[in-house]
Design a protein around this motif. Structure first.
Motif, PDB file in Angstrom:
ATOM      1  N   ARG A  96      -2.679  -6.044   1.933  1.00 42.62           N
ATOM      2  CA  ARG A  96      -1.698  -5.073   1.820  1.00 42.62           C
ATOM      3  C   ARG A  96      -0.562  -5.337   2.488  1.00 42.62           C
ATOM      4  NH1 ARG A  96      -5.014   0.767   1.836  1.00 42.62           N
ATOM      5  NH2 ARG A  96      -2.820   1.517   0.993  1.00 42.62           N
ATOM      6  N   PHE A  97      -0.586  -5.381   3.808  1.00 39.70           N
ATOM      7  CA  PHE A  97       0.120  -5.436   4.772  1.00 39.70           C
ATOM      8  C   PHE A  97       1.324  -6.675   4.332  1.00 39.70           C
ATOM      9  CE2 PHE A  97      -2.857  -4.086   8.154  1.00 39.70           C
ATOM     10  CZ  PHE A  97      -2.895  -2.738   7.263  1.00 39.70           C
ATOM     11  N   LEU A  98       0.687  -7.851   4.184  1.00 37.03           N
ATOM     12  CA  LEU A  98       1.431  -8.959   3.690  1.00 37.03           C
ATOM     13  C   LEU A  98       2.155  -8.972   2.273  1.00 37.03           C
ATOM     14  CD1 LEU A  98       2.064 -11.958   4.269  1.00 37.03           C
ATOM     15  CD2 LEU A  98      -0.040 -12.579   3.052  1.00 37.03           C
ATOM     16  N   ALA A  99       1.405  -8.314   1.479  1.00 42.86           N
ATOM     17  CA  ALA A  99       2.090  -8.142  -0.022  1.00 42.86           C
ATOM     18  C   ALA A  99       3.105  -7.325  -0.030  1.00 42.86           C
ATOM     19  CB  ALA A  99       0.931  -7.461  -0.866  1.00 42.86           C
ATOM     20  N   HIS A 100       3.167  -6.166   1.057  1.00 42.08           N
ATOM     21  CA  HIS A 100       4.112  -5.095   1.335  1.00 42.08           C
ATOM     22  C   HIS A 100       5.545  -6.017   1.848  1.00 42.08           C
ATOM     23  CE1 HIS A 100       6.622  -1.532   2.593  1.00 42.08           C
ATOM     24  NE2 HIS A 100       6.481  -2.258   3.923  1.00 42.08           N
ATOM     25  N   ALA A 101       5.213  -6.872   2.732  1.00 43.05           N
ATOM     26  CA  ALA A 101       6.191  -7.602   3.343  1.00 43.05           C
ATOM     27  C   ALA A 101       6.942  -8.505   2.398  1.00 43.05           C
ATOM     28  CB  ALA A 101       5.761  -8.454   4.606  1.00 43.05           C
ATOM     29  N   VAL A 102       6.148  -9.239   1.387  1.00 47.88           N
ATOM     30  CA  VAL A 102       6.786 -10.089   0.188  1.00 47.88           C
ATOM     31  C   VAL A 102       7.464  -9.168  -0.621  1.00 47.88           C
ATOM     32  CG1 VAL A 102       6.299 -11.397  -1.523  1.00 47.88           C
ATOM     33  CG2 VAL A 102       5.202 -11.800   0.441  1.00 47.88           C
ATOM     34  N   ASP A 103       7.129  -8.065  -0.750  1.00 49.25           N
ATOM     35  CA  ASP A 103       7.741  -6.943  -1.775  1.00 49.25           C
ATOM     36  C   ASP A 103       9.280  -6.509  -1.216  1.00 49.25           C
ATOM     37  OD1 ASP A 103       8.124  -5.201  -3.893  1.00 49.25           O
ATOM     38  OD2 ASP A 103       7.009  -3.507  -2.971  1.00 49.25           O
ATOM     39  N   LEU A 104       9.129  -6.545   0.063  1.00 51.28           N
ATOM     40  CA  LEU A 104      10.374  -6.159   0.815  1.00 51.28           C
ATOM     41  C   LEU A 104      11.595  -7.253   0.545  1.00 51.28           C
ATOM     42  CD1 LEU A 104       9.354  -4.589   4.230  1.00 51.28           C
ATOM     43  CD2 LEU A 104      10.224  -3.326   2.215  1.00 51.28           C
ATOM     44  N   VAL A 105      11.068  -8.377   0.396  1.00 43.88           N
ATOM     45  CA  VAL A 105      11.910  -9.632   0.430  1.00 43.88           C
ATOM     46  C   VAL A 105      12.478  -9.426  -1.119  1.00 43.88           C
ATOM     47  CG1 VAL A 105      12.256 -11.913   0.295  1.00 43.88           C
ATOM     48  CG2 VAL A 105      10.925 -10.970   1.894  1.00 43.88           C
ATOM     49  N   ARG A 106      11.460  -9.242  -1.991  1.00 44.33           N
ATOM     50  CA  ARG A 106      12.049  -9.164  -3.417  1.00 44.33           C
ATOM     51  C   ARG A 106      12.702  -8.000  -3.709  1.00 44.33           C
ATOM     52  NH1 ARG A 106       5.976 -11.485  -4.866  1.00 44.33           N
ATOM     53  NH2 ARG A 106       6.618 -13.874  -4.879  1.00 44.33           N
ATOM     54  N   GLN A 107      12.647  -6.804  -3.159  1.00 48.83           N
ATOM     55  CA  GLN A 107      13.441  -5.724  -3.362  1.00 48.83           C
ATOM     56  C   GLN A 107      14.703  -6.043  -3.205  1.00 48.83           C
ATOM     57  OE1 GLN A 107      11.682  -2.018  -1.836  1.00 48.83           O
ATOM     58  NE2 GLN A 107       9.783  -2.430  -2.768  1.00 48.83           N
TER      59      GLN A 107
END
Length: 398
Positions: free
Chosen positions: A312-323
């Motif tokens: 969940r932590f790693l997916a969140h960080a990647v999501d921030l990049v894509r946002q």
């Protein structure tokens, strides 16, 4: 909740002028449909996407999706063929999705290529809250209701009006049932799913739309879209971030590494699952974004993260990049320990990290080393990992 996107791309777009249907026209060198698809496929909350196309457009459709990165194409389901009306096409797409029915479905017009990640996120959240929701923007012009002779019948209060857009978001089962009910009733002329849902007596809510989410309808719209893309030209800036994590060993029979449960004669002392590889990768991405660290986003003082899975932590960080309109190019991690050995699990870990982040396998590197019996890892007191992440984020060209 699982989320699917249904993109309606079966129309002829005759008002846009002669040539190929508007969803396949080039916009700054890229087909409109490819731009629209990319926006949804890159969103971390979208699980799969289906496109409804006209039977005559198979070659145009294939050429459009072939331009997308392979990692994104994997989430596109086999296309469905549209019907005589938009309503019929949307129903055909829903029926195709029924075999692997999602909980939430977003229905979007292919000719809206400027849909933002934030708007997609609002649509999903609205569907989860209310079950049926459509994006709307406030109306700035005074609206008149006119009769057959052009006479004004009424002037609605502007504050109560909204211009409705897509993506429109629904609980999948409710929308499919409404479409089937309308078809049985011989109704085929609904031009949007929100209106059909209202007819089926679903409670439809309006959430905040986006004025930039324009629909390309006329030839002038394409000229304006080209101008807009040129005015908002972006270049991508490459950034490198690093991360480090360490956990002490404690009693236990396994450790989590790279998203994989690895048998071991010790466990780790941690607030979450203590996956040092995923923690280090998360911090590396956050470092590249200059957006704090894992403790900033997931404080250990918060009980909700007790024992949480680190994916969940790693997916969140990647999501921030894509946002931020960026992309993750490469992840590289090194495990520091005497035991357990990485070798037997390396490929499974790489595959799991690629799955969490939506990257190709060749974008994920994983290595291990001992510390030659030196330090706390050499003495077998704990385990550590260091990582690097390379990302690209957009930067406006002045």
């Amino acid at each position: 909740m699982s989320v699917a996107v249904l993109i309606v791309a079966a129309g002829r777009g005759s008002r846009a002028g002669e040539g190929v249907p508007k969803q396949y026209r080039l916009l700054d060198g890229q087909p409109v449909l490819a731009r629209t698809l990319q926006a949804f496929l890159a969103h971390p909350q979208v699980d799969r996407t289906i496109v409804v196309i006209h039977p005559n457009d198979l070659d145009l459709y294939q050429a459009s999706i072939d331009l997308l990165p392979p990692s994104l194409r994997d989430a596109i389901l086999p296309h469905a063929l549209g019907g005589e009306t938009r309503q019929d096409s949307a129903r055909e797409g829903l029926e195709a999705l029924a075999e692997t029915a999602p909980e939430i479905v977003l229905v979007h017009d292919a000719a809206r290529p400027f849909v933002s990640s934030a708007l997609i996120g609002r649509a999903i959240a609205a569907a989860r809250r209310s079950g049926a929701a459509v994006p709307g923007t406030t109306v700035t012009d005074t609206i008149k209701v006119v009769g057959q002779q052009g006479e004004v019948l009424s002037t609605p209060e502007r504050a109560t009006l909204r211009a409705i857009q897509t993506p429109q978001a629904f609980r999948f089962g409710d929308l499919l049932e409404a479409h089937r009910k309308a078809a049985i009733s011989g109704l085929h002329a609904f031009t949007d799913d929100g209106a059909l849902a209202e007819w089926a007596e679903l409670s439809v809510h309006v959430f905040e739309g986006d004025p930039a989410n324009i629909k390309l309808t006329h030839s002038a719209d394409f000229k304006e879209a080209e101008r807009r893309l040129k005015d908002h030209a972006m270049t991508y800036l490459t950034r490198l971030g690093t991360g480090f994590d360490v956990h002490a060993f404690t009693d236990g029979d396994h450790v989590w590494l790279g998203g994989i449960k690895v048998p071991h004669d010790r466990g780790v002392l941690a607030h979450s699952d203590g996956d040092v590889i995923l923690h280090a990768l998360t911090d590396a991405i956050l470092g590249a974004l200059a957006d704090g660290d894992i403790g900033t986003h997931f404080p250990p003082s918060d009980p909700q993260w007790k024992g949480a899975a680190s994916d969940r932590f790693l997916a969140h960080a990647v999501d921030l990049v894509r946002q931020r309109g960026g992309v993750v190019d490469h992840l590289d991690a090194t495990l520091l320990c005497e035991r357990p050995r990485l070798g037997p699990y390396r490929e499974a870990m790489r595959q799991r990290i690629a799955q969490i982040t939506g990257l190709r396998l060749d974008q994920v590197s994983l290595k291990a080393t001992t510390t030659e019996k030196l330090g706390f890892t050499g003495r077998g007191e704990g385990i550590a990992a260091q990582a690097a992440a390379t990302i690209r984020v957009p930067e406006r060209v002045e």
